[in-house]
Scaffold this active site. Structure first.
Site, mmCIF file in Angstrom:
data_model
loop_
_atom_site.group_PDB
_atom_site.id
_atom_site.type_symbol
_atom_site.label_atom_id
_atom_site.label_comp_id
_atom_site.label_asym_id
_atom_site.label_seq_id
_atom_site.Cartn_x
_atom_site.Cartn_y
_atom_site.Cartn_z
ATOM 1 N N ASP A 161 28.897 -1.713 -16.712
ATOM 2 C CA ASP A 161 28.943 -2.832 -15.765
ATOM 3 C C ASP A 161 30.338 -3.117 -15.237
ATOM 4 O OD1 ASP A 161 29.919 -3.777 -18.223
ATOM 5 O OD2 ASP A 161 28.113 -4.930 -18.660
ATOM 6 N N ASN A 200 23.093 -13.620 -26.957
ATOM 7 C CA ASN A 200 21.732 -13.939 -26.488
ATOM 8 C C ASN A 200 20.877 -12.678 -26.353
ATOM 9 O OD1 ASN A 200 22.808 -12.741 -24.230
ATOM 10 N ND2 ASN A 200 22.673 -14.527 -22.903
ATOM 11 N N HIS A 221 21.756 -9.868 -24.718
ATOM 12 C CA HIS A 221 21.918 -9.059 -23.506
ATOM 13 C C HIS A 221 22.545 -7.700 -23.825
ATOM 14 C CE1 HIS A 221 26.069 -11.049 -22.580
ATOM 15 N NE2 HIS A 221 26.318 -9.786 -22.839
ATOM 16 N N GLU A 272 20.675 -10.083 -18.713
ATOM 17 C CA GLU A 272 20.483 -11.334 -19.443
ATOM 18 C C GLU A 272 19.007 -11.528 -19.820
ATOM 19 O OE1 GLU A 272 23.017 -12.868 -20.422
ATOM 20 O OE2 GLU A 272 24.532 -13.216 -18.880
HETATM 21 C C1 GLP Z 1 29.712 -8.479 -22.421
HETATM 22 C C2 GLP Z 1 29.425 -7.079 -21.815
HETATM 23 C C3 GLP Z 1 28.510 -6.295 -22.695
HETATM 24 C C4 GLP Z 1 28.959 -6.477 -24.125
HETATM 25 C C5 GLP Z 1 28.655 -7.870 -24.577
HETATM 26 C C6 GLP Z 1 29.191 -8.241 -25.937
HETATM 27 O O1 GLP Z 1 29.479 -9.531 -21.571
HETATM 28 N N1 GLP Z 1 28.954 -7.055 -20.487
HETATM 29 O O2 GLP Z 1 28.504 -4.935 -22.298
HETATM 30 O O3 GLP Z 1 28.287 -5.581 -24.972
HETATM 31 O O4 GLP Z 1 29.011 -8.822 -23.597
HETATM 32 O O5 GLP Z 1 30.552 -8.447 -25.899
HETATM 33 P P1 GLP Z 1 31.457 -8.482 -27.198
HETATM 34 O O6 GLP Z 1 31.503 -7.083 -27.706
HETATM 35 O O7 GLP Z 1 32.795 -8.952 -26.711
HETATM 36 O O8 GLP Z 1 30.825 -9.408 -28.156
#
Ligand code: GLP
Length: 252
Positions: A67, A136, A138, A143
């Site tokens: 993304d 959550n 995702h 989402e």
């Molecule tokens: C972000 C990214 C995801 C990621 C997730 C968890 O918003 N878009 O690809 O896996 O949230 O993030 P983190 O590893 O900082 O907990």
């Protein structure tokens, strides 16, 4: 779905890096799907360390990231383009033109989504996709409520996700409201998926993912339908599962 337990964040990162390195050595032209966020930072650190010590080559690897924020240019310090350069691409021998992320600055964002899916298809699909998970549930920026049949698309970020990611920006108002994300069906077409889960704050969602039926309110729950998924989770992330008993043994 295989679950690999790790003592802590570093051990999870080492195991993930090892898995990626094995694949890159087996298939030098690997198509590697990458994630951002805090979780994979340690994995990238281990890949860079390996490159410095053993020069494992990425000359023929293509990477495709999950993304990018809408409205952030490649050079923006908070873009995922910059994140990937700083954590990985600048430190290994992968040619720049073989690293791919969605263009969050595209004037035609819908067209960009289609181009991104076509790019992945033209590369022959993703061999190994690394994923993190949001609190959550995702994956990518898909989402809760996202259709499991979604392809790469433009999404509005939830207040919870914007709040979580605000730490990378000067303040909440700077966090973009939208992102381009690989869709759930795009992710599910990957030949192999490795989900990294670390820390107490992920323990509840990991438990829900494993114990609740597959449903669109928990985007990551779809992974239970894939026949080649490995979850690498550290002790803290496994805490609720252990507390509640056997959920991990009955993943479907
Ligand atoms: C972000 C990214 C995801 C990621 C997730 C968890 O918003 N878009 O690809 O896996 O949230 O993030 P983190 O590893 O900082 O907990």
């Amino acid at each position: 779905m295989e679950i690999i337990e790790a003592k802590n964040y570093d051990e999870m990162s080492q195991k993930a890096a090892q898995l990626i390195l094995t694949k890159v050595k087996q298939t030098p032209s690997l198509v590697l799907g990458l994630a951002t966020g805090r979780t994979p930072v340690g994995t990238y650190l281990h890949l860079v360390k390996d490159y410095q010590e053993h020069q494992t080559s990425y000359r023929h690897v293509h990477t495709v990231n999950l993304d990018e924020y809408v409205g952030l240019g490649k050079e923006n310090p908070t873009s995922y383009h910059t994140y990937m350069k700083e954590h990985l691409f600048n430190h290994i021998d992968i040619p720049n033109h073989q690293t791919h992320l969605p263009n969050g600055m595209a004037t035609d964002l819908q067209g960009e989504c289609q181009i991104y899916d076509e790019l992945i298809e033209n590369l022959g699909g993703i061999d190994l996709q690394i994923l993190g998970i949001g609190v959550n549930g995702h994956i990518g920026f898909n989402e809760p409520g996202t259709s499991f049949s979604s392809t790469t698309n433009v999404v509005e970020l939830t207040p919870s996700t914007r709040g979580k990611n605000a730490c990378y920006f000067n303040n909440l108002s700077e966090v973009p409201s939208d992102a381009v994300t690989m869709g759930i069906s795009t992710i599910m077409k990957s030949k192999q998926i490795v989900l990294l889960v670390s820390g107490m704050q992920k323990a509840h969602i990991l438990y829900k993912l494993l114990s609740e039926p597959i449903n669109e309110q928990i985007p990551a729950s779809i992974l239970k339908q894939h026949d080649n998924v490995i979850i690498i989770a550290d002790n803290e992330a496994l805490a609720v599962i252990r507390h509640n008993g056997s959920a991990a043994k009955t993943p479907r």
